[in-house]
Design an enzyme around this catalytic site. Sequence first.
Site, short mmCIF file in Angstrom:
data_model
loop_
_atom_site.label_atom_id
_atom_site.label_comp_id
_atom_site.label_asym_id
_atom_site.label_seq_id
_atom_site.Cartn_x
_atom_site.Cartn_y
_atom_site.Cartn_z
N ASN A 1 0.87 -1.34 -0.11
CA ASN A 1 0.00 -0.13 0.14
C ASN A 1 0.93 1.04 -0.18
OD1 ASN A 1 -1.78 2.18 0.72
ND2 ASN A 1 -2.01 1.53 2.66
N LYS B 1 -0.07 4.20 -0.14
CA LYS B 1 -0.82 5.52 0.52
C LYS B 1 -0.64 6.50 -0.66
CE LYS B 1 0.14 3.59 4.78
NZ LYS B 1 0.15 3.56 6.34
N HIS C 1 -9.50 1.24 4.85
CA HIS C 1 -8.19 1.29 5.89
C HIS C 1 -8.66 2.28 6.97
CE1 HIS C 1 -4.09 2.54 6.50
NE2 HIS C 1 -3.84 1.28 6.08
N GLU D 1 -6.87 4.65 7.69
CA GLU D 1 -6.49 6.31 7.31
C GLU D 1 -7.71 6.75 6.64
OE1 GLU D 1 -2.91 5.50 5.65
OE2 GLU D 1 -2.03 4.96 7.58
N GLU E 1 -5.58 -5.19 10.96
CA GLU E 1 -4.63 -4.13 10.73
C GLU E 1 -4.77 -3.05 12.12
OE1 GLU E 1 -2.53 -2.83 6.95
OE2 GLU E 1 -4.27 -1.70 7.27
N GLY F 1 2.37 2.12 10.74
CA GLY F 1 3.50 3.21 10.64
C GLY F 1 4.25 3.60 11.72
N SER G 1 3.33 -2.47 10.37
CA SER G 1 4.91 -2.53 10.70
C SER G 1 5.45 -3.78 10.43
CB SER G 1 5.12 -2.04 11.99
OG SER G 1 4.65 -0.62 12.43
C1 PEP Z 1 -0.83 0.12 6.10
O1 PEP Z 1 -0.75 1.06 5.56
O2 PEP Z 1 -1.89 -0.58 5.87
C2 PEP Z 1 0.20 -0.37 6.84
C3 PEP Z 1 0.16 -1.32 7.44
O3 PEP Z 1 1.29 0.52 7.01
P1 PEP Z 1 3.04 0.03 7.61
O4 PEP Z 1 3.17 -1.27 7.07
O5 PEP Z 1 3.81 1.31 7.32
O6 PEP Z 1 2.50 0.06 9.03
#
Ligand code: PEP
Length: 256
Positions: free
Chosen positions: A12, A14, A96, A98, A171, A177, A216
């Site tokens: 992803n 983003k 997501h 976000e 998630e 992040g 992460s």
């Molecule tokens: C994500 O954006 O879905 C995500 C898991 O980000 P990261 O791997 O950077 O934590």
Amino acid sequence: MSDQKRKLAVGNWKMNGLLDDLEQVTALIAAHPQPQSEMALCLPATLIAAASTLAAGSMLWIGAQDCHAAVSGAHTGDLSAAMLHDAGARYVILGHSERRGDHGETDAMVAAKGTAALAENMTAIICIGETLGEREAGRTLDVVLGQLDASVPEACQGLWNLSERLAIAYEPVWAIGTGRTPTLDQIAEVHDALRGRLVARLGPTAGPVPLLYGGSVKPANAAEIFALGNVNGALVGGASLKAADFAQIVEALNAA
Ligand code: PEP
């Protein structure tokens, strides 16, 4: 990990990436011509068409990060599933955290977008996950199972190829992040509960639906996460921006 489950690694990007960054797409294709697992990159909409051209005939699928629930109409700035499919996207991330946070997306909105994605023969990757406060209050399973029930569209009922059309990404919001990850036991507890609830609701066709962990994931921790029984892949943010890092994560999934 059971062999009947589909294995899926999704990046992803983003709101990152300009045309110059398509060199990472080219590098990823070159690094993994024949993965045992499926690999997709969900890119900013501006890169989907060009990346789809680059990825044509390769083992890499291109996806989007959101879609509107309607097919077309007066929705300035939005993109329908049909438009994204037309540009070459075959996967779409929905709900997501976000988007839930930045755009007030509810479970019902996510389900409506999922219905639209399925109607376009896209694979919907539906994201769920608890906040840190919810985890600390002991509410993780209530929260994620509630999100699962309300975000997975009814249109999934009776789909004979459900495992090719739906993936669930667990998630934890506090792990995205941040460099923090839940313990392996915490991930396993949630994934086992998600599998049970999906099969109870949708029947045996939900048995092989990929359950992705996201938050992460990096080359250093991917293998131990993929070794968990009901973890069938990952949704990867930061570590998907560099082909070399994402390729290592796909390798770990191939080997799991
Ligand atoms: C994500 O954006 O879905 C995500 C898991 O980000 P990261 O791997 O950077 O934590």
